[in-house]
Write an enzyme that holds these catalytic residues in place. Sequence first.
Site, PDB file in Angstrom:
ATOM      1  N   ASP B 122       0.949  -1.338   0.162  1.00 40.69           N
ATOM      2  CA  ASP B 122       0.008   0.199   0.020  1.00 40.69           C
ATOM      3  C   ASP B 122       0.942   1.246  -0.039  1.00 40.69           C
ATOM      4  OD1 ASP B 122      -2.441   1.001   0.101  1.00 40.69           O
ATOM      5  OD2 ASP B 122      -2.554   1.373   2.172  1.00 40.69           O
ATOM      6  N   TYR B 124       1.240   5.535  -0.473  1.00 40.50           N
ATOM      7  CA  TYR B 124       0.682   6.827   0.195  1.00 40.50           C
ATOM      8  C   TYR B 124       0.827   8.021  -0.669  1.00 40.50           C
ATOM      9  CZ  TYR B 124       0.475   9.177   4.881  1.00 40.50           C
ATOM     10  OH  TYR B 124       0.516  10.016   5.887  1.00 40.50           O
ATOM     11  N   HIS B 129      -3.627  13.792   1.067  1.00 34.97           N
ATOM     12  CA  HIS B 129      -4.147  12.854   2.014  1.00 34.97           C
ATOM     13  C   HIS B 129      -3.006  13.061   3.055  1.00 34.97           C
ATOM     14  CE1 HIS B 129      -5.226   9.149   4.017  1.00 34.97           C
ATOM     15  NE2 HIS B 129      -3.951   8.760   3.777  1.00 34.97           N
ATOM     16  N   ARG B 138      -0.112  14.335  13.714  1.00 38.40           N
ATOM     17  CA  ARG B 138       1.104  14.968  14.252  1.00 38.40           C
ATOM     18  C   ARG B 138       1.036  16.692  14.136  1.00 38.40           C
ATOM     19  NH1 ARG B 138       2.343  10.324  11.143  1.00 38.40           N
ATOM     20  NH2 ARG B 138       2.435  11.724   9.342  1.00 38.40           N
ATOM     21  N   GLU B 195     -10.568   3.759   3.144  1.00 33.58           N
ATOM     22  CA  GLU B 195      -9.854   4.591   2.347  1.00 33.58           C
ATOM     23  C   GLU B 195     -10.061   4.221   0.744  1.00 33.58           C
ATOM     24  OE1 GLU B 195      -5.657   3.925   3.576  1.00 33.58           O
ATOM     25  OE2 GLU B 195      -6.035   5.531   5.268  1.00 33.58           O
ATOM     26  N   GLU B 197      -9.104   3.941  -2.831  1.00 30.95           N
ATOM     27  CA  GLU B 197      -7.796   3.815  -3.441  1.00 30.95           C
ATOM     28  C   GLU B 197      -7.968   3.184  -4.790  1.00 30.95           C
ATOM     29  OE1 GLU B 197      -4.672   1.985  -1.317  1.00 30.95           O
ATOM     30  OE2 GLU B 197      -5.295   2.947   0.687  1.00 30.95           O
ATOM     31  N   ASP B 229      -9.120   0.180   1.529  1.00 34.64           N
ATOM     32  CA  ASP B 229      -8.358  -0.125   2.639  1.00 34.64           C
ATOM     33  C   ASP B 229      -8.838   0.325   3.829  1.00 34.64           C
ATOM     34  OD1 ASP B 229      -5.797  -0.853   3.787  1.00 34.64           O
ATOM     35  OD2 ASP B 229      -5.114   1.252   3.421  1.00 34.64           O
ATOM     36  N   ARG B 233      -8.592   3.401  12.996  1.00 31.49           N
ATOM     37  CA  ARG B 233      -7.852   4.465  13.154  1.00 31.49           C
ATOM     38  C   ARG B 233      -7.366   4.563  14.549  1.00 31.49           C
ATOM     39  NH1 ARG B 233      -6.127   5.687   8.268  1.00 31.49           N
ATOM     40  NH2 ARG B 233      -8.002   6.400   7.007  1.00 31.49           N
ATOM     41  N   GLN B 236      -4.749   1.888  15.036  1.00 35.10           N
ATOM     42  CA  GLN B 236      -3.540   2.204  14.074  1.00 35.10           C
ATOM     43  C   GLN B 236      -2.708   3.291  14.986  1.00 35.10           C
ATOM     44  OE1 GLN B 236      -4.824   4.102  10.356  1.00 35.10           O
ATOM     45  NE2 GLN B 236      -2.611   4.697   9.599  1.00 35.10           N
ATOM     46  N   TYR B 240       1.312   2.159  15.551  1.00 37.09           N
ATOM     47  CA  TYR B 240       2.147   2.394  14.323  1.00 37.09           C
ATOM     48  C   TYR B 240       3.405   3.030  14.362  1.00 37.09           C
ATOM     49  CZ  TYR B 240       1.806   7.301  13.392  1.00 37.09           C
ATOM     50  OH  TYR B 240       2.124   8.801  13.576  1.00 37.09           O
ATOM     51  N   LYS B 249      -5.140  -2.135   9.750  1.00 41.05           N
ATOM     52  CA  LYS B 249      -5.259  -2.302   8.523  1.00 41.05           C
ATOM     53  C   LYS B 249      -5.597  -3.798   8.142  1.00 41.05           C
ATOM     54  CE  LYS B 249      -4.047   1.638   6.925  1.00 41.05           C
ATOM     55  NZ  LYS B 249      -4.639   2.592   6.050  1.00 41.05           N
ATOM     56  N   THR B 253      -8.906  -5.792   3.281  1.00 43.33           N
ATOM     57  CA  THR B 253      -8.933  -5.000   2.236  1.00 43.33           C
ATOM     58  C   THR B 253      -9.708  -5.377   1.067  1.00 43.33           C
ATOM     59  OG1 THR B 253      -6.487  -4.724   2.964  1.00 43.33           O
ATOM     60  CG2 THR B 253      -7.245  -3.864   0.732  1.00 43.33           C
ATOM     61  N   THR B 343      -4.796   6.450  -0.005  1.00 43.13           N
ATOM     62  CA  THR B 343      -6.102   7.175  -0.159  1.00 43.13           C
ATOM     63  C   THR B 343      -5.887   8.064  -1.071  1.00 43.13           C
ATOM     64  OG1 THR B 343      -6.225   6.844   2.328  1.00 43.13           O
ATOM     65  CG2 THR B 343      -7.719   8.491   1.083  1.00 43.13           C
ATOM     66  N   GLU B 357     -10.375  12.150   7.214  1.00 40.68           N
ATOM     67  CA  GLU B 357     -10.206  13.532   6.499  1.00 40.68           C
ATOM     68  C   GLU B 357     -11.302  14.167   6.443  1.00 40.68           C
ATOM     69  OE1 GLU B 357      -7.072  13.150   3.232  1.00 40.68           O
ATOM     70  OE2 GLU B 357      -7.843  11.199   3.395  1.00 40.68           O
TER      71      GLU B 357
END
Lengths: 409, 409
Positions: B122, B124, B129, B138, B195, B197, B229, B233, B236, B240, B249, B253, B343, B357
């Site tokens: 996967d 990114y 995104h 963050r 997600e 994708e 996907d 959250r 994760q 992570y 995840k 899928t 995503t 989002e």
Amino acid sequence: MPEQSSPLDLAEGDPFGPHNLPYGVFSTPDHPEDRRVGVRIGNHVLDAGAAAHALGSPYAQLLAQPDLTALLSAGRTAWRDVRRALTAWVTVPAHRADVEPLLHPIDTVTLHLPYAVADYVDFYASENHATNVGQIFRPNAEALTPNWKHLPIGYHGRSGTVVVSGTDVVRPSGQRKAPADAAPVFGPSVKLDIEAEVGFVVGVGSEQGRPVPLTDFRDHVFGLCLLNDWSARDIQAWEYVPLGPFLGKSFATSVSAWVTPLEALESARIAPPARDFPLLPYLEDADEDEAGGLDLRISVAINGHVVAEPPFATMYWTAAQMLAQMTVNGASLRTGDLYGSGTVSGAEPGQRGSLLELTWNGRDPLDLPDGKRTFLEDGDTVTMTAWAPGPDGTRVGLGEVTGRIVPAS
Amino acid sequence: MPEQSSPLDLAEGDPFGPHNLPYGVFSTPDHPEDRRVGVRIGNHVLDAGAAAHALGSPYAQLLAQPDLTALLSAGRTAWRDVRRALTAWVTVPAHRADVEPLLHPIDTVTLHLPYAVADYVDFYASENHATNVGQIFRPNAEALTPNWKHLPIGYHGRSGTVVVSGTDVVRPSGQRKAPADAAPVFGPSVKLDIEAEVGFVVGVGSEQGRPVPLTDFRDHVFGLCLLNDWSARDIQAWEYVPLGPFLGKSFATSVSAWVTPLEALESARIAPPARDFPLLPYLEDADEDEAGGLDLRISVAINGHVVAEPPFATMYWTAAQMLAQMTVNGASLRTGDLYGSGTVSGAEPGQRGSLLELTWNGRDPLDLPDGKRTFLEDGDTVTMTAWAPGPDGTRVGLGEVTGRIVPAS
């Protein structure tokens, strides 16, 4: 004329005696395309399918296969029964005449990857290793992330590049960026490393949406192998934030050609270490006879010179906890799933399972007979071996995992 | 009596007309175990193997299969020739008598995962995104990590839990820890997300140790699918650091049942976006006619209500760059490898491909006809559809990917 000795007359204490009997897949030079299930006894490989056929065993169907898939998926009762039969074939004198012609000296056969790797997951279960790596890569933060003692951290790796012991490893190229560099540069990795790990092989799969409890570990996991999780530290350091290791690992992962059944390791079971935090119920193993640690002594050599002796007994998380963690979200298991323990590092400097730790990211080179080493050089051969305590003072040998570095293409 | 209409007489502008012809695998209620390669035309599925047989085609062997593996591995020349043959079968009037009996109404068949997923990666690759996620997860750091515009960031996912559109998704359980919590808690995810994708399906494999250049993209990648996907959250966010997403995840899928060949998307090719930093040569695509972006318009609906329309044209990295990145370290490709774009999110709020989002991590709930949503509730059905510009003003429809959330087990 001296008496003819039998390959079944092993020296006392042979680590591949009848108490061990690991499984692999081999072919002979005469029939290179004919892959067959083999069982190691001493320095010979028994053609298990042919033996089952010759002895009229009900397991001929399961063993006359081109790989271990059928055996892996057959389940715990079959694993036990096949092992009992094999033990009889190599120990009961009446079977010798049938069995001896089916033994091949190990150095005359080619060993293959013994099963198709389904998903490959790599854990990070050694507290010493995680602490060392944290100190090296994140010197201004706590060495262990806040989650580390609450769950076995892991991530998925590339199953398509898992290779059998003996396969050359091409030095990977990729992007790297030193802190002082204005932009990343591209080229062959200059920090090619090893990771000494133990790999666990899933036999029986599970249903998607249904977690596998820790207590079912031995119903699903067939056995283990040695695993070298080759790592390009410079590629890894630049790429791994925020989604984890990718190209720094995915070029190759080597596994031993022999899968040691868990049943051969009963004498190596030990209590898991004391944990510093209460565990959530799905990871709790204090009262579980079926769970627990394993006493495996690993040895890592570069070009024949031992550089580390990592003790698996020091792992914070057990293989049963890793399995419970991997499936607690409902992720299913498949026959051939492989999960690694993460680098095994003991508390002592000479017990560290990676060059990153052994040389402290290159600061303290190793002094080898053929020169100093920070990371691997082209032409270096890395060999990992291991043994575990067996019954009655014996040792159970694990199959070695070896690989030689060849220059970047 | 009205004239009998043929399933081959499609309404003008049908997005599954003869300009499209995606591949899938189906079975009929009469023979549920008999999986067959199918090609979608309008709202029917052509039994491709039976058609090849009836018409004496040299591709009968390739198409009379239980999945797409043989076709995928056959390579670009075969892909082109088979597509030409199929186009003739569904357009040339002389073939109608042979072809029409081999068409099944799509709502009468069961669609299956069309190939065995080898490795799943996967990426990114959407700047919007990655920027949104960085700001949410963050908030005190730069939204994009320093590496983001130098390489397509990616990680390996679990191939064993890739499921075909229509498969229910069990809400995963796991550990989560809010900043204010003293210790992690365990339970069903309370932040279950989607997600949106695009997934790319590898046909032709490659050799370990040999990078696949960006210019060879169309020799290896057969086609694409829509991909959801699913992401927990809360799981994760806790797990992570430092090794990336894992259980947040790996529970499921979903992919569309139809694989759209790249050849059907020639009219959707667009220039890649301008890049803000010079690219290293292995990712440089400024002069590459074979590389480039794709204009795909995705639509995401919850319980039939459209919540987002993510534009694939906004992706920073192209599928060819992702392939070059994934193999630049010598990692090999296998038939059936699947890689997701990550995503897809456009610059506008209504173009974001995840609830994380769209609701800004739950702060701004969506107002749906059946109530407010921050993350998914049990019983919710998520459906993604997409189309791309086709020749002469037509649209090329991508197969939908849909899934319903069922309560944690």
